[in-house]
Motif scaffolding. Structure first.
Motif, PDB file in Angstrom:
ATOM      1  N   LYS A 344       0.834  -1.211   0.000  1.00  0.00           N
ATOM      2  CA  LYS A 344       0.000   0.000   0.000  1.00  0.00           C
ATOM      3  C   LYS A 344       0.866   1.258   0.000  1.00  0.00           C
ATOM      4  O   LYS A 344       0.589   2.234  -0.719  1.00  0.00           O
ATOM      5  N   SER A 345       1.952   1.236   0.831  1.00  0.00           N
ATOM      6  CA  SER A 345       2.856   2.381   0.904  1.00  0.00           C
ATOM      7  C   SER A 345       3.553   2.607  -0.423  1.00  0.00           C
ATOM      8  O   SER A 345       3.693   3.754  -0.886  1.00  0.00           O
ATOM      9  N   LEU A 346       3.992   1.520  -1.079  1.00  0.00           N
ATOM     10  CA  LEU A 346       4.685   1.641  -2.364  1.00  0.00           C
ATOM     11  C   LEU A 346       3.766   2.201  -3.450  1.00  0.00           C
ATOM     12  O   LEU A 346       4.185   3.036  -4.265  1.00  0.00           O
ATOM     13  N   ARG A 347       2.526   1.733  -3.460  1.00  0.00           N
ATOM     14  CA  ARG A 347       1.599   2.258  -4.482  1.00  0.00           C
ATOM     15  C   ARG A 347       1.381   3.763  -4.304  1.00  0.00           C
ATOM     16  O   ARG A 347       1.309   4.534  -5.269  1.00  0.00           O
ATOM     17  N   LYS A 348       1.282   4.197  -3.031  1.00  0.00           N
ATOM     18  CA  LYS A 348       1.081   5.624  -2.773  1.00  0.00           C
ATOM     19  C   LYS A 348       2.301   6.433  -3.176  1.00  0.00           C
ATOM     20  O   LYS A 348       2.183   7.521  -3.776  1.00  0.00           O
ATOM     21  N   GLU A 349       3.494   5.924  -2.874  1.00  0.00           N
ATOM     22  CA  GLU A 349       4.719   6.633  -3.209  1.00  0.00           C
ATOM     23  C   GLU A 349       4.896   6.728  -4.722  1.00  0.00           C
ATOM     24  O   GLU A 349       5.322   7.768  -5.246  1.00  0.00           O
ATOM     25  N   VAL A 350       4.617   5.641  -5.436  1.00  0.00           N
ATOM     26  CA  VAL A 350       4.759   5.660  -6.895  1.00  0.00           C
ATOM     27  C   VAL A 350       3.810   6.690  -7.511  1.00  0.00           C
ATOM     28  O   VAL A 350       4.181   7.465  -8.419  1.00  0.00           O
ATOM     29  N   ALA A 351       2.563   6.738  -7.030  1.00  0.00           N
ATOM     30  CA  ALA A 351       1.601   7.711  -7.560  1.00  0.00           C
ATOM     31  C   ALA A 351       2.061   9.140  -7.293  1.00  0.00           C
ATOM     32  O   ALA A 351       1.963  10.025  -8.160  1.00  0.00           O
ATOM     33  N   THR A 352       2.553   9.398  -6.115  1.00  0.00           N
ATOM     34  CA  THR A 352       3.033  10.738  -5.765  1.00  0.00           C
ATOM     35  C   THR A 352       4.222  11.143  -6.626  1.00  0.00           C
ATOM     36  O   THR A 352       4.306  12.271  -7.128  1.00  0.00           O
ATOM     37  N   ASN A 353       5.170  10.199  -6.820  1.00  0.00           N
ATOM     38  CA  ASN A 353       6.360  10.499  -7.608  1.00  0.00           C
ATOM     39  C   ASN A 353       6.027  10.784  -9.068  1.00  0.00           C
ATOM     40  O   ASN A 353       6.628  11.668  -9.689  1.00  0.00           O
ATOM     41  N   ARG A 354       5.081  10.031  -9.629  1.00  0.00           N
ATOM     42  CA  ARG A 354       4.698  10.247 -11.024  1.00  0.00           C
ATOM     43  C   ARG A 354       4.085  11.642 -11.221  1.00  0.00           C
ATOM     44  O   ARG A 354       4.310  12.309 -12.239  1.00  0.00           O
ATOM     45  N   THR A 355       3.310  12.078 -10.255  1.00  0.00           N
ATOM     46  CA  THR A 355       2.675  13.411 -10.368  1.00  0.00           C
ATOM     47  C   THR A 355       3.711  14.522 -10.240  1.00  0.00           C
ATOM     48  O   THR A 355       3.682  15.530 -10.969  1.00  0.00           O
ATOM     49  N   GLU A 356       4.659  14.369  -9.331  1.00  0.00           N
ATOM     50  CA  GLU A 356       5.627  15.426  -9.068  1.00  0.00           C
ATOM     51  C   GLU A 356       6.729  15.486 -10.116  1.00  0.00           C
ATOM     52  O   GLU A 356       7.340  16.550 -10.323  1.00  0.00           O
ATOM     53  N   LEU A 357       7.053  14.369 -10.805  1.00  0.00           N
ATOM     54  CA  LEU A 357       8.149  14.350 -11.773  1.00  0.00           C
ATOM     55  C   LEU A 357       7.901  15.301 -12.953  1.00  0.00           C
ATOM     56  O   LEU A 357       8.851  15.839 -13.534  1.00  0.00           O
ATOM     57  N   SER A 358       6.630  15.463 -13.289  1.00  0.00           N
ATOM     58  CA  SER A 358       6.314  16.303 -14.460  1.00  0.00           C
ATOM     59  C   SER A 358       6.627  17.781 -14.220  1.00  0.00           C
ATOM     60  O   SER A 358       6.883  18.522 -15.158  1.00  0.00           O
TER      61      SER A 358
END
Length: 600
Positions: A344-358
């Motif tokens: 659950k923690s990994l899925r949340k971190e991946v989603a956050t990182n994808r949004t911020e990378l742009s």
């Protein structure tokens, strides 16, 4: 960047279920193995009981036969003296009444009953057609005897009895004016069948050792605890049990034997077999050879009775398996919880990182470091779950595995309350391990290394080893040894084990301040033994408890295994000695070990 993936929940679940299944199968196998061993031991004891009863019957009948032989020799010298013959019969009858004899008589060589004690109305009747008379007529010496079942016609008419006959080689009476008769006469003695059963068969059932029965060569039941079966054929009574019938047909081919079979359950309240209920039973038998006759003493009991021999082992085994399963399930649950949280923690971190990378390229390194930290943390959590599952997987011997796992967990916990619980679990695991080890030592005795031993030196070493423990508990400890030669032949380590166990038992019996334990020795030259006595002034035990104290798994202690004293007795008996106990409530306990003195 490669990310460490959490362990699959399915893999953890399957691994945990596999471990639980293996533990269950191991427990089931151990349960069945222990059950077979208990059944074998129980049947061995039944076989000893049946053999003792059969030997007792043979000895009883042979004593009667020898007495009748002596009477036969006396009668051979009383030819043509009817009054003296009757007096001799009466005297012998008076001597044998205590053995259950209810009549004695003399049959001439012509088959006519010439005299008897209690049924004069039968005098003059012809018994030449009876099998025992014909066999006596063919006898060449008076050393043989015959046994035959009869139905009394004179004394106690209608009752079943046993007739014992011995040949009279010389005709005792010669009628005036007639040629002396040819052939042999017969001296006979009779006794009720019930008198034999009451002496040798009835006590078996009364002692709680199961049900007993007595068979003849035709498998007719001469006596049975279910009175309705007495006089019937055992094969007929076993018509519904084919395997039992097949086994019964082989009984006459062997002197003794044992088996497991199925039959009707016995109702002790009614003294009858309940034909509506069946059960597995353990059967043992032993033959009694009486002249040309063969009787068989049988003893059998429900198979469930054998499980009482290892009840405490069953309980300890169930505790071990249950604790092993609990550890496995808890470990799997922790691993599943950690894996779920990590995913659950990994899925949340991946989603956050994808949004911020742009839009936030500058935060890439910070985000990457945090991500690596989370991955490392996830790996540690997953590794913890893998270790827990791996430890459970490596538990081949559940007892040792549980102890090791508890020690590892105990070393990592600082919470005082949790450490107390874990320490108690470890203590109980050690107790189970000791119980199993004591059982192995009891079932498979160690090979002895015999050598001459100074028994006083061995005892002194054990006393000195125990003295600090006694002093700490406020218990006095003394040793007084005899002045003679204390040499015995034995195994030093096992001797120390026995006497240390006796001292510890004595210390526990008088654990309060003011207790006292005395160790003394005495040499008995008449018996050729050296006796060691360990006496305490504790609370003592009752006669009933003392009678069971050397039985395996019997204990009066809340944390005892019930194997210390039985194991000590086994070791002493291996040394050719004996151990006994004397105790009364309120007067302390004294245990005596008698060992053969060493012969130079």
């Amino acid at each position: 960047m490669t990310q460490q993936q959490p362990t699959s929940p399915w893999l953890i679940t399957i691994t945990a279920l596999s471990l639980v299944t293996v533990l269950f199968m191991l427990g089931h196998h151990a349960y069945r193995t222990a059950g077979r061993m208990a059944a074998d031991e129980f049947n061995r004891r039944q076989l000893l009981i049946a053999t003792e009863a059969a030997n007792g019957i043979v000895l009883h009948v042979e004593i009667l036969a020898n007495s009748l032989r002596a009477l036969s020799r006396d009668l051979s010298a009383l030819s043509n003296k009817q009054g003296l013959v009757e007096s001799a019969l009466q005297r012998k009858y008076d001597e044998l009444t205590f053995l259950g004899v209810n009549d004695i008589g003399l049959i001439g060589s012509d088959g006519i009953l010439q005299a008897n004690v209690n049924a004069p109305e039968l005098v003059g009747q012809d018994f030449s057609w009876r099998k025992y008379f014909r066999e006596a007529g063919e006898a060449q010496t008076g050393s043989s005897y015959g046994v035959e079942f009869i139905e009394f016609k004179g004394v106690e008419a209608g009752e079943l009895g046993v007739l014992i006959s011995v040949p009279l080689i010389w005709p005792p009476m010669k009628e005036p004016g007639k040629d002396p008769p040819t052939g042999n006469g017969v001296v006979v003695g009779t006794l009720r069948l019930d008198s034999i059963a009451e002496r040798f068969i009835v006590p078996i059932g009364a002692s709680g050792s199961g049900q007993a029965f007595l068979l003849d060569e035709k498998l007719d039941l001469l006596w049975d605890e279910d009175a309705s079966r007495t006089g019937k054929n055992f094969l007929t009574e076993s018509a519904d049990f084919q395997k039992l019938r097949e086994y019964l047909l082989t009984i006459n081919d062997h002197k003794l034997g044992s088996t497991e079979t199925t039959y009707f359950a016995f109702n002790p309240d009614r003294g009858r077999y309940d034909r509506t209920s069946r059960e597995r039973r353990l059967l043992a038998y032993s033959a009694a050879a009486l002249g040309q006759q063969r009787w068989t003493v049988g003893v059998w009991a429900p198979k469930d009775e054998s499980r009482r021999l290892i009840l405490s082992v069953y309980q300890a085994q169930a505790a071990v398996i249950g604790l092993s399963m609990l550890i496995t399930i808890v470990g799997a649950a922790l691993a599943l919880t950690s894996s779920h949280r990590l995913a659950k923690s990994l899925r949340k971190e991946v989603a956050t990182n994808r949004t911020e990378l742009s839009s936030y390229h500058a935060k890439l390194e910070t985000t990457d470091r945090r991500h690596r930290h989370e991955i490392d943390r996830a790996g540690q959590l997953a590794a913890t779950g893998e270790i827990a599952a791996g430890v459970a997987h490596e538990i081949k011997n559940p007892i040792c595995g549980i102890r090791d796992a508890l020690k590892v967990i105990l070393a990592k916990h600082e919470n005082i309350q949790e450490r107390h619980i874990l320490e108690e679990m470890l203590l109980q695991a050690d107790r189970v391990d000791k119980t199993v080890q004591d059982l192995l030592d009891f079932a498979r005795p160690k090979a002895l290394s015999f050598r001459p031993l100074n028994l006083h030196v061995v005892l002194h070493q054990v006393v000195e080893f125990s003295r600090d423990r006694f002093r700490h508990d406020g218990i006095g400890l003394t040793e007084v040894f005899h002045a003679g030669d204390p040499t015995v032949s034995g195994d030093r380590d096992l001797m120390k084990q026995v006497f240390l166990n006796l001292l510890m038992n004595a210390a526990q019996a008088c654990a309060e301040d003011g207790g006292r334990v005395d160790v003394t020795t005495e040499r008995d030259d008449e018996r050729g033994t050296i006796e060691v006595r360990v006496k305490d002034n504790g609370a003592g035990i009752s006669t009933d408890v003392a009678a069971q104290i050397f039985q395996p798994f019997f204990t009066t202690k809340s944390n005892g295994t019930g194997l210390g004293l039985p194991l000590s007795r086994s070791i002493i008996r291996q040394h050719g000695g004996e151990i006994s106990i004397e105790s009364q409530p309120g007067q302390g306990t004294e245990i005596t070990v008698a060992l053969p003195a060493h012969l130079a």
